[in-house]
Design a protein around this motif. Structure first.
Motif, short mmCIF file in Angstrom:
data_model
loop_
_atom_site.label_atom_id
_atom_site.label_comp_id
_atom_site.label_asym_id
_atom_site.label_seq_id
_atom_site.Cartn_x
_atom_site.Cartn_y
_atom_site.Cartn_z
N VAL A 1 28.26 -5.65 27.63
CA VAL A 1 27.25 -6.24 26.76
C VAL A 1 27.30 -7.76 26.94
CG1 VAL A 1 26.46 -6.53 24.38
CG2 VAL A 1 27.46 -4.36 25.11
N GLU A 2 26.18 -8.34 27.34
CA GLU A 2 26.09 -9.79 27.53
C GLU A 2 25.80 -10.51 26.22
OE1 GLU A 2 26.34 -11.71 30.48
OE2 GLU A 2 27.22 -9.88 31.30
N ARG A 3 24.84 -9.97 25.45
CA ARG A 3 24.50 -10.57 24.16
C ARG A 3 23.82 -9.53 23.28
NH1 ARG A 3 20.11 -12.53 27.43
NH2 ARG A 3 18.12 -12.22 26.38
N VAL A 4 23.76 -9.82 21.98
CA VAL A 4 23.10 -8.94 21.02
C VAL A 4 22.12 -9.79 20.23
CG1 VAL A 4 23.44 -7.43 19.03
CG2 VAL A 4 25.12 -7.45 20.86
N GLU A 5 20.86 -9.35 20.20
CA GLU A 5 19.82 -10.07 19.46
C GLU A 5 18.86 -9.08 18.83
OE1 GLU A 5 17.63 -12.64 22.03
OE2 GLU A 5 19.38 -13.81 22.60
N ARG B 1 18.99 -5.31 19.43
CA ARG B 1 19.01 -4.89 20.83
C ARG B 1 20.24 -5.47 21.50
NH1 ARG B 1 14.84 -1.99 22.07
NH2 ARG B 1 15.03 -2.14 24.31
N ALA B 2 20.82 -4.70 22.41
CA ALA B 2 21.98 -5.15 23.19
C ALA B 2 21.52 -5.40 24.62
CB ALA B 2 23.08 -4.10 23.16
N TRP B 3 21.83 -6.56 25.15
CA TRP B 3 21.49 -6.93 26.53
C TRP B 3 22.72 -6.63 27.38
CZ3 TRP B 3 16.57 -8.48 27.65
CH2 TRP B 3 15.76 -8.73 26.54
N SER C 1 17.77 -4.66 28.30
CA SER C 1 18.07 -4.43 26.89
C SER C 1 17.92 -2.97 26.50
CB SER C 1 17.19 -5.29 26.00
OG SER C 1 15.86 -4.83 26.01
N ASN D 1 20.50 -1.25 20.01
CA ASN D 1 21.92 -1.34 19.64
C ASN D 1 22.22 -0.37 18.51
OD1 ASN D 1 24.55 -2.11 19.35
ND2 ASN D 1 24.12 -4.14 18.58
#
Length: 157
Positions: A8-12, A15-17, A53, A56
């Motif tokens: 997982v690179e980031r969560v926004e 949604r999880a990227w 994405s 999440n």
């Protein structure tokens, strides 16, 4: 199930990227005789470092290792729906156009019929992919690494 490990690179915004860790060739027979070389095709069409994405649903955070899963038949069904239907309707449209033509205009009507068949397949695919039942067969499931399926109490061996 087709599986691939990712991070997982980031969560926004729910949604999880995620980024794939390695790009496997599907069945693992890529370099063996008779293998389809799908990994080479995948590299040619899409960058292996691409981030995408997913919902999440399991509450992952940046840096978490996850396992991405997809049903075995989903890529084939997607290819048949996208390419098979388009090819079939293109040929059927060309045949119908050729059949209704007269007076030396067979090629023109075949071309018009092929175009109409292709447009019909695009419209049909758009409408079909709005169906939750159809889209559900193409969804990618995300699970934490090391997570295992647990059968209900009555079904355990």
């Amino acid at each position: 199930m087709i599986e691939a490990s990712a991070v997982v690179e980031r969560v926004e915004g729910g949604r999880a990227w995620v980024r794939l860790r390695e790009r496997s060739g599907g069945c693992g027979r890529c370099d063996e005789p008779g293998g389809c070389r799908s990994a080479g095709i995948a590299y040619a069409l899409k960058s292996p470092n691409e981030i995408f994405s997913l919902p999440n649903a399991i509450g992952v955070e940046a840096g978490d290792a996850v396992l991405l899963r997809m049903h075995d038949g989903a890529p084939l069904r997607g290819a048949l729906l996208g390419y098979g239907l388009a090819s079939s309707l293109l040929v059927v449209g060309a045949g119908i156009g050729n059949a209704v033509a007269s007076g030396g205009r067979e090629d023109l009507f075949a071309l018009m019929g092929a175009g109409i068949g292709l447009v019909c397949s695009m419209v049909f695919n758009r409408l079909v992919l709005r169906s939750r039942a159809v889209r559900g067969g193409f969804e990618i499931e995300m699970a934490r690494v090391g997570a295992q399926c647990h059968a209900p109490e009555g079904l355990r061996a």
